[in-house]
Every structure is written in C-alpha cells, then in structure tokens.
Design a protein around this motif. Structure first.
Motif, mmCIF file in Angstrom:
data_model
loop_
_atom_site.group_PDB
_atom_site.id
_atom_site.type_symbol
_atom_site.label_atom_id
_atom_site.label_comp_id
_atom_site.label_asym_id
_atom_site.label_seq_id
_atom_site.Cartn_x
_atom_site.Cartn_y
_atom_site.Cartn_z
ATOM 1 N N ALA A 12 0.616 -1.174 -0.073
ATOM 2 C CA ALA A 12 0.008 -0.059 0.081
ATOM 3 C C ALA A 12 0.854 1.538 0.129
ATOM 4 C CB ALA A 12 -1.090 -0.139 1.147
ATOM 5 N N PHE A 13 2.113 1.180 0.343
ATOM 6 C CA PHE A 13 2.872 2.496 0.461
ATOM 7 C C PHE A 13 3.658 2.536 -0.884
ATOM 8 C CE2 PHE A 13 2.651 0.723 4.710
ATOM 9 C CZ PHE A 13 2.954 1.934 5.436
ATOM 10 N N SER A 14 3.827 1.645 -1.766
ATOM 11 C CA SER A 14 4.437 1.556 -3.029
ATOM 12 C C SER A 14 4.073 2.887 -3.903
ATOM 13 C CB SER A 14 4.449 0.419 -3.777
ATOM 14 O OG SER A 14 5.246 -0.461 -2.879
ATOM 15 N N PHE A 15 2.613 2.801 -4.074
ATOM 16 C CA PHE A 15 2.146 3.787 -5.104
ATOM 17 C C PHE A 15 2.660 5.184 -4.713
ATOM 18 C CE2 PHE A 15 -0.535 0.365 -6.049
ATOM 19 C CZ PHE A 15 -0.640 0.142 -7.357
ATOM 20 N N SER A 16 2.186 5.582 -3.630
ATOM 21 C CA SER A 16 2.610 7.118 -3.027
ATOM 22 C C SER A 16 4.238 7.205 -2.992
ATOM 23 C CB SER A 16 2.090 7.435 -1.750
ATOM 24 O OG SER A 16 0.450 7.200 -1.659
ATOM 25 N N LEU A 17 4.947 6.243 -2.996
ATOM 26 C CA LEU A 17 6.428 6.441 -2.747
ATOM 27 C C LEU A 17 6.989 6.568 -4.127
ATOM 28 C CD1 LEU A 17 7.455 3.744 -0.114
ATOM 29 C CD2 LEU A 17 7.805 6.114 0.115
ATOM 30 N N ILE A 18 6.389 5.934 -5.253
ATOM 31 C CA ILE A 18 6.801 5.830 -6.597
ATOM 32 C C ILE A 18 6.388 7.357 -7.033
ATOM 33 C CG2 ILE A 18 6.670 5.147 -8.924
ATOM 34 C CD1 ILE A 18 5.996 2.431 -7.519
ATOM 35 N N GLY A 19 5.089 7.631 -6.794
ATOM 36 C CA GLY A 19 4.652 9.082 -7.203
ATOM 37 C C GLY A 19 5.350 10.113 -6.526
ATOM 38 N N GLY A 20 5.715 9.889 -5.237
ATOM 39 C CA GLY A 20 6.243 11.390 -4.713
ATOM 40 C C GLY A 20 7.854 11.362 -4.974
ATOM 41 N N TYR A 21 8.472 10.280 -5.048
ATOM 42 C CA TYR A 21 9.915 10.235 -5.035
ATOM 43 C C TYR A 21 10.737 10.055 -6.325
ATOM 44 C CZ TYR A 21 9.439 10.757 0.131
ATOM 45 O OH TYR A 21 9.114 11.419 1.318
ATOM 46 N N LEU A 22 9.997 9.240 -7.279
ATOM 47 C CA LEU A 22 10.626 8.662 -8.697
ATOM 48 C C LEU A 22 10.006 8.950 -9.596
ATOM 49 C CD1 LEU A 22 11.123 4.813 -6.982
ATOM 50 C CD2 LEU A 22 12.719 6.841 -6.837
ATOM 51 N N ALA A 23 8.646 8.994 -9.787
ATOM 52 C CA ALA A 23 7.984 9.278 -11.338
ATOM 53 C C ALA A 23 8.422 10.218 -12.044
ATOM 54 C CB ALA A 23 6.541 9.183 -10.719
ATOM 55 N N HIS A 24 8.860 11.375 -11.511
ATOM 56 C CA HIS A 24 8.931 12.640 -12.387
ATOM 57 C C HIS A 24 10.506 13.186 -12.412
ATOM 58 C CE1 HIS A 24 4.923 12.980 -12.992
ATOM 59 N NE2 HIS A 24 4.642 12.696 -11.834
ATOM 60 N N SER A 25 11.221 12.128 -11.627
ATOM 61 C CA SER A 25 12.667 12.652 -11.477
ATOM 62 C C SER A 25 13.857 11.386 -11.667
ATOM 63 C CB SER A 25 13.034 13.050 -9.666
ATOM 64 O OG SER A 25 12.696 12.129 -8.890
ATOM 65 N N VAL A 26 13.434 10.188 -11.529
ATOM 66 C CA VAL A 26 14.223 9.072 -11.930
ATOM 67 C C VAL A 26 13.760 8.395 -13.130
ATOM 68 C CG1 VAL A 26 15.221 6.917 -11.171
ATOM 69 C CG2 VAL A 26 14.868 8.732 -9.377
ATOM 70 N N ARG A 35 15.219 -2.017 -9.017
ATOM 71 C CA ARG A 35 14.499 -2.908 -8.015
ATOM 72 C C ARG A 35 14.708 -4.480 -8.334
ATOM 73 N NH1 ARG A 35 8.241 -0.983 -7.398
ATOM 74 N NH2 ARG A 35 8.230 -2.539 -6.052
ATOM 75 N N MET A 36 14.862 -4.680 -9.583
ATOM 76 C CA MET A 36 14.881 -6.127 -10.047
ATOM 77 C C MET A 36 16.349 -6.858 -9.461
ATOM 78 S SD MET A 36 11.941 -6.626 -11.015
ATOM 79 C CE MET A 36 11.518 -5.373 -9.890
ATOM 80 N N LEU A 37 17.340 -5.841 -9.683
ATOM 81 C CA LEU A 37 18.583 -6.369 -9.378
ATOM 82 C C LEU A 37 18.733 -6.491 -7.842
ATOM 83 C CD1 LEU A 37 21.505 -6.797 -9.968
ATOM 84 C CD2 LEU A 37 22.010 -4.269 -9.904
ATOM 85 N N LEU A 38 18.212 -5.514 -7.128
ATOM 86 C CA LEU A 38 18.196 -5.664 -5.617
ATOM 87 C C LEU A 38 17.335 -7.161 -5.057
ATOM 88 C CD1 LEU A 38 17.407 -1.850 -4.621
ATOM 89 C CD2 LEU A 38 19.481 -3.072 -3.979
ATOM 90 N N LEU A 205 15.887 1.173 -2.347
ATOM 91 C CA LEU A 205 16.247 0.250 -1.485
ATOM 92 C C LEU A 205 14.752 -0.429 -0.898
ATOM 93 C CD1 LEU A 205 19.396 1.689 0.184
ATOM 94 C CD2 LEU A 205 19.409 -0.410 -1.187
ATOM 95 N N TRP A 206 14.040 0.557 -0.465
ATOM 96 C CA TRP A 206 12.882 -0.238 0.190
ATOM 97 C C TRP A 206 11.908 -1.061 -0.757
ATOM 98 C CZ3 TRP A 206 9.752 -1.257 4.285
ATOM 99 C CH2 TRP A 206 8.650 -1.345 4.265
ATOM 100 N N LEU A 207 11.891 -0.509 -2.044
ATOM 101 C CA LEU A 207 11.000 -0.933 -3.049
ATOM 102 C C LEU A 207 11.611 -2.486 -3.555
ATOM 103 C CD1 LEU A 207 9.828 2.111 -5.038
ATOM 104 C CD2 LEU A 207 8.401 0.910 -3.589
ATOM 105 N N GLY A 208 12.912 -2.422 -3.814
ATOM 106 C CA GLY A 208 13.864 -3.454 -4.454
ATOM 107 C C GLY A 208 13.752 -4.499 -3.361
ATOM 108 N N ILE A 209 14.202 -4.280 -1.981
ATOM 109 C CA ILE A 209 14.250 -5.518 -1.242
ATOM 110 C C ILE A 209 13.146 -5.654 -0.450
ATOM 111 C CG2 ILE A 209 15.371 -6.062 1.123
ATOM 112 C CD1 ILE A 209 17.947 -4.214 0.073
ATOM 113 N N VAL A 210 12.167 -4.860 -0.108
ATOM 114 C CA VAL A 210 11.391 -5.206 0.835
ATOM 115 C C VAL A 210 10.088 -5.584 -0.045
ATOM 116 C CG1 VAL A 210 9.770 -4.515 2.761
ATOM 117 C CG2 VAL A 210 12.028 -3.983 2.700
#
Length: 281
Positions: A12-26, A35-38, A205-210
């Motif tokens: 449930a945390f993933s969507f907001s984390l991706i949208g808030g920290y990764l989607a428009h900058s990474v 994520r797959m490598l981790l 790290l959170w998204l890949g490992i956990v």
C-alpha cells in the motif's frame, strides 16, 4: 489469506512512494531495473540448477509478471496521477479470473461474480476526475494489469508439479525480470535521470528489497494457498489499503461514504469466494 493481507498492507505504501519520489525525477527504466537487481541479489544465494525447460518457465514468469509489468506501470506515471493509476488497476481481478479459467480450461460463469464485485467496489472508492492524457495511461496500466495477472496464475500453475522451494524459484524468477529490464535500460534509459538524492536511493532500496523481493515472495506463496477467485479479489484490496496509507501518512483526502460503500462490495466479494469455493469442494 492472512499472508496476502500482510503483503497488501506492505504494498500500500508503494504507489505514493513511486509517485512522490521517483516518477518525475528518476528514469523509469533505471528505477525498475534497480528494483529487480536488488531483489535478485536477495535470492541469489538460494539459486539451484534446474532443467532448462523449468528454468526458462520461471524466468519467463518473472519477466512478464514483474519485469514487463513494472516497465508499463512506471511509464504510466508520466501520463497519470497516483489516484488515476489506482483507479485503472481495478480491472486486475477480471484478468486473474480470465487467465485462471484459461489455464483450467473451464468457463464457470458464477466465479466471475466476485471479480466483478471487486471491480465495482474499487470503482466506487477510487473514481475521480480524469486528465486529458488518460487514454494513453489507461492502455499502459491495462497492459501492466494483464502481465501481473498472467504471471500470478502461471506461477500458481507451475507450483502444482514442483518440489522446489519458493526461495530457489525466485532466484530464477527475478533473473528473468532483471534480464528484460536490463535490456530496456540499455536501449531506452535516460542516464541524466539517475537516483542521486538520498531519499530516492532509500525509496529504491525499500522497493527493491522489501516490496519486490520479500513482497513478491510472500504474495506468490500466498497465491498458491487460496482459490483463484480469492486471489482475484485480493488484487483489488490494495486500493482501499493504499488510500488509507495516503490519508494517514500523506494527508490525502477521501470521501469516507464512498470508501465505506466500496469496502462493502469487496467484503461481499470475498464472502462469495468462500461460499463458492466451499460448495465446489
């Protein structure tokens, strides 16, 4: 079922984390491949040699369910907001039911009722105004939904005739996911959009490992312990869980009346699953 609920809360945390920290900058391809490598590194110690056919099947499952699915999903963030992405995932139970029927070579119409109820409940909860570019995003999310649903059902199907531990299977599973995402990085990545901040790196790290590593191990194992109909409904439980996380931690807004009605639809869907599974056993 309890394990699927636990993973639902985790995801449930993933969507907001991706949208808030990764989607428009990474870059989306770099983020997915990371994520797959981790996740692969977690399961590498459990790798075991397999007959080439079984190894290819597991690699293909991971490539479709996780690798290609995430490539579509991350790309959709360029066209959709987080609420829109949550909205368009409501069709996943339909795909799960469809692929389960195809693998079982059956057409039990009564089993579609729980999946349709789950879709209706999620739509009541998450329906929102749509942006102008939503058709492109909608197509990407449906492709992601279909990949995720197909992979789940295919993994369940393969689990019927193997004694290999889930940990060993996931070494092959994530190898397939890593190969397909690494190829996408080599061909399409924008190397000027690397995860350079500490927050971006911590989220990956959170998204890949956990979320990816431990989360998909738990979800795939749990999916083999429930009926296909229960699995279909649980795919949409992520929507109310994601909304609650967004409200509690990111001060999001929610229409509690619609939220309540939508949850009722989903509870009825789960009840129908139990009833139909009991009557067919």
């Amino acid at each position: 079922m309890a394990l699927l609920w636990l993973i639902t809360i985790l995801w449930a945390f993933s969507f907001s984390l991706i949208g808030g920290y990764l989607a428009h900058s990474v870059d989306s391809y770099i983020a997915v491949c990371s994520r797959m490598l981790l996740a692969l590194l977690i399961f590498a110690p459990f790798w075991r040699p397999l007959a080439w056919r079984k190894a290819l099947m597991l690699m293909a499952t991971g490539a479709v369910e996780i690798g290609i699915m995430y490539l579509f999903l991350y790309k959709a963030y360029q066209y959709l907001s987080v609420p829109e992405i949550l909205l368009f995932t409501i069709f996943t139970p339909i795909y799960v039911s469809l692929f389960a029927d195809l693998f079982a070579r059956r057409w039990p119409r009564q089993f579609w009722a729980p999946a349709l109820l789950a879709v209706a409940g999620a739509a009541v909860i998450r329906w929102t105004d749509l942006s102008e570019s939503y058709w492109h995003g909608f197509a990407l999310i449906q492709a992601a939904n279909a990949c995720f649903a197909f992979g789940q059902v295919w993994y369940r199907h393969q689990s019927k005739d193997t004694n290999l531990t889930h940990r060993a299977r996931f070494a092959w599973f994530f190898l397939g996911a890593f190969i397909v995402t690494a190829l996408a990085v080599l061909m399409l990545a924008d190397w000027n959009r690397l995860p350079v901040t500490r927050a971006q790196q911590d989220v990956l790290l959170w998204l890949g490992i956990v979320a990816s590593g431990l989360g998909y191990l738990g979800w795939s194992y749990g999916s083999t312990k429930v009926s296909a109909q229960q699995l279909a409904v649980m795919n949409n439980m992520l929507i109310p869980a994601g909304i609650l996380v967004n409200v509690l931690l990111w001060q999001g807004q929610v229409d509690w009346l619609r939220f309540g009605f939508g949850c009722v639809f989903m509870v009825v869907a789960l009840w129908l699953c139990r009833r139909q599974t009991s009557s067919s056993s």
